[in-house]
Scaffold this motif. Structure first.
Motif, mmCIF file in Angstrom:
data_model
loop_
_atom_site.group_PDB
_atom_site.id
_atom_site.type_symbol
_atom_site.label_atom_id
_atom_site.label_comp_id
_atom_site.label_asym_id
_atom_site.label_seq_id
_atom_site.Cartn_x
_atom_site.Cartn_y
_atom_site.Cartn_z
ATOM 1 N N PRO A 22 1.259 -22.935 -4.879
ATOM 2 C CA PRO A 22 2.424 -23.686 -5.365
ATOM 3 C C PRO A 22 2.742 -23.440 -6.833
ATOM 4 O O PRO A 22 3.821 -23.822 -7.295
ATOM 5 N N PHE A 23 1.827 -22.832 -7.581
ATOM 6 C CA PHE A 23 2.044 -22.530 -9.003
ATOM 7 C C PHE A 23 1.656 -21.068 -9.207
ATOM 8 O O PHE A 23 0.628 -20.746 -9.786
ATOM 9 N N ALA A 24 2.510 -20.172 -8.716
ATOM 10 C CA ALA A 24 2.125 -18.781 -8.475
ATOM 11 C C ALA A 24 1.920 -17.963 -9.743
ATOM 12 O O ALA A 24 1.142 -17.012 -9.736
ATOM 13 N N GLY B 51 4.488 -18.270 -2.165
ATOM 14 C CA GLY B 51 4.313 -18.808 -3.509
ATOM 15 C C GLY B 51 5.571 -19.449 -4.053
ATOM 16 O O GLY B 51 6.686 -19.071 -3.688
ATOM 17 N N PHE B 52 5.375 -20.438 -4.920
ATOM 18 C CA PHE B 52 6.455 -21.071 -5.670
ATOM 19 C C PHE B 52 6.180 -20.885 -7.157
ATOM 20 O O PHE B 52 5.042 -21.021 -7.616
ATOM 21 N N TYR C 190 9.340 -17.943 -4.008
ATOM 22 C CA TYR C 190 10.588 -18.648 -4.259
ATOM 23 C C TYR C 190 10.560 -19.270 -5.652
ATOM 24 O O TYR C 190 9.510 -19.704 -6.129
ATOM 25 N N VAL C 191 11.735 -19.304 -6.268
ATOM 26 C CA VAL C 191 11.884 -20.032 -7.526
ATOM 27 C C VAL C 191 12.007 -21.505 -7.180
ATOM 28 O O VAL C 191 12.961 -21.924 -6.523
ATOM 29 N N ALA C 192 11.018 -22.279 -7.599
ATOM 30 C CA ALA C 192 11.004 -23.703 -7.252
ATOM 31 C C ALA C 192 10.036 -24.431 -8.156
ATOM 32 O O ALA C 192 9.025 -23.873 -8.575
ATOM 33 N N GLU D 228 15.990 -18.941 -4.744
ATOM 34 C CA GLU D 228 15.575 -20.314 -4.988
ATOM 35 C C GLU D 228 15.207 -20.966 -3.659
ATOM 36 O O GLU D 228 15.775 -20.649 -2.606
ATOM 37 N N TRP D 229 14.235 -21.879 -3.732
ATOM 38 C CA TRP D 229 13.826 -22.609 -2.538
ATOM 39 C C TRP D 229 14.975 -23.470 -2.048
ATOM 40 O O TRP D 229 15.567 -24.244 -2.805
#
Length: 270
Positions: A233-235, A253-254, A76-78, A65-66
């Motif tokens: 940002p929206f991977a 990426g998030f 990252y999971v965010a 997680e971020w």
């Protein structure tokens, strides 16, 4: 409980009855497959895509997680619409953003496009670009939102001859996708000439809303140098991170969904 039987119809490409139990068993490991398995006319290609995602997720490294700091390259999971995340991102640290946010009304309700504009304004170096896939139904709204943060430059067209998406409201077949180009204010660096259109297939291997990664390689080559940082940002399934990796760029990426992030991470390590 009992499930609807999949129709064999007369098409040899559909899943044989004797194989169906295997795919239903997979739903025990990934509940979201239930919706796929109920569909009529599930083809072998559809099943192979689902199997590939499941295997990739199972073999993926843990996705962190971020927590306010990134190690590159990485995913990252965010939730990129989180204002606290946006404030914590390093300013003027990214060389190019390529993303394919949700296009429909739900994306506006969730603040996706506003968040993308804020992220691009904060993280892009002066003069660097945002490339954003979008739909056509809400194109004026997207242009307005992103235009509040960045300078509009141009629009690419991605043509998908194999698309059969139907826009019933107007009786159109949707066979191309706009890709908007915005710049962070500042002196721009142009790398090379390139066309403003491309042709691609509909690659849904890694995500139901996925895009073909190959057109992005040309843009990455044109707008960045080897080693520079590409952010999505929206991977989703990681198409643009994968394109960046193939071109020798550093990727980041998030993705807010843990299972989807795991698939993207497995793809990058595959």
């Amino acid at each position: 409980g009992e499930r609807t039987e999949l129709s064999l119809a007369s098409e040899s490409s559909l899943v044989p009855r004797e194989d169906r139990h295997r795919f239903r068993l997979m739903a025990q490991y990934w509940p979201r497959w239930e919706g796929h398995l109920e569909k009529e006319g599930l083809s072998r290609a559809d099943v192979l895509r689902l199997i590939k995602r499941w295997i990739t997720q199972e073999n993926s490294p843990a996705v962190p997680e971020w927590a306010g700091k990134w190690d590159l390259p990485g995913i990252y999971v965010a939730d990129s619409t989180n204002p606290e995340l946006i404030k914590a991102l390093p300013a003027q640290s990214v060389d190019l953003i390529i993303s394919d946010p949700p296009w429909e009304e739900a994306g506006f309700e969730a603040g996706v496009w506003e968040a993308l504009g804020q992220i691009a304004r904060r993280t892009l170096k002066p003069g660097r670009l945002l490339l954003a896939y979008t739909g056509k139904m809400f194109l004026p709204e997207v242009l307005h939102i992103l235009g509040q943060h960045l300078d509009y430059l141009w629009m690419f067209g991605i043509f998908q001859p194999d698309s059969n998406d139907r826009l019933r409201k107007f009786q159109f077949y949707s066979a191309w996708r706009p890709v908007l180009i915005f710049a962070n204010p500042g002196e721009r660096r142009w790398m090379t000439w390139l066309p403003d259109s491309a042709q691609s297939t509909r690659d849904k291997t890694w995500h139901d809303w996925g895009q073909d990664w190959r057109p992005a390689t040309k843009w990455i080559d044109a707008f960045t140098l080897p080693g520079e940082i590409i952010l999505d940002p929206f991977a989703g399934g990681g198409a643009f991170m994968y394109a960046a990796q193939q071109q020798g760029r550093t990727w980041l990426g998030f993705e807010k969904d843990e299972q989807t992030a795991a698939i993207a991470a497995g793809r990058m390590n595959g």
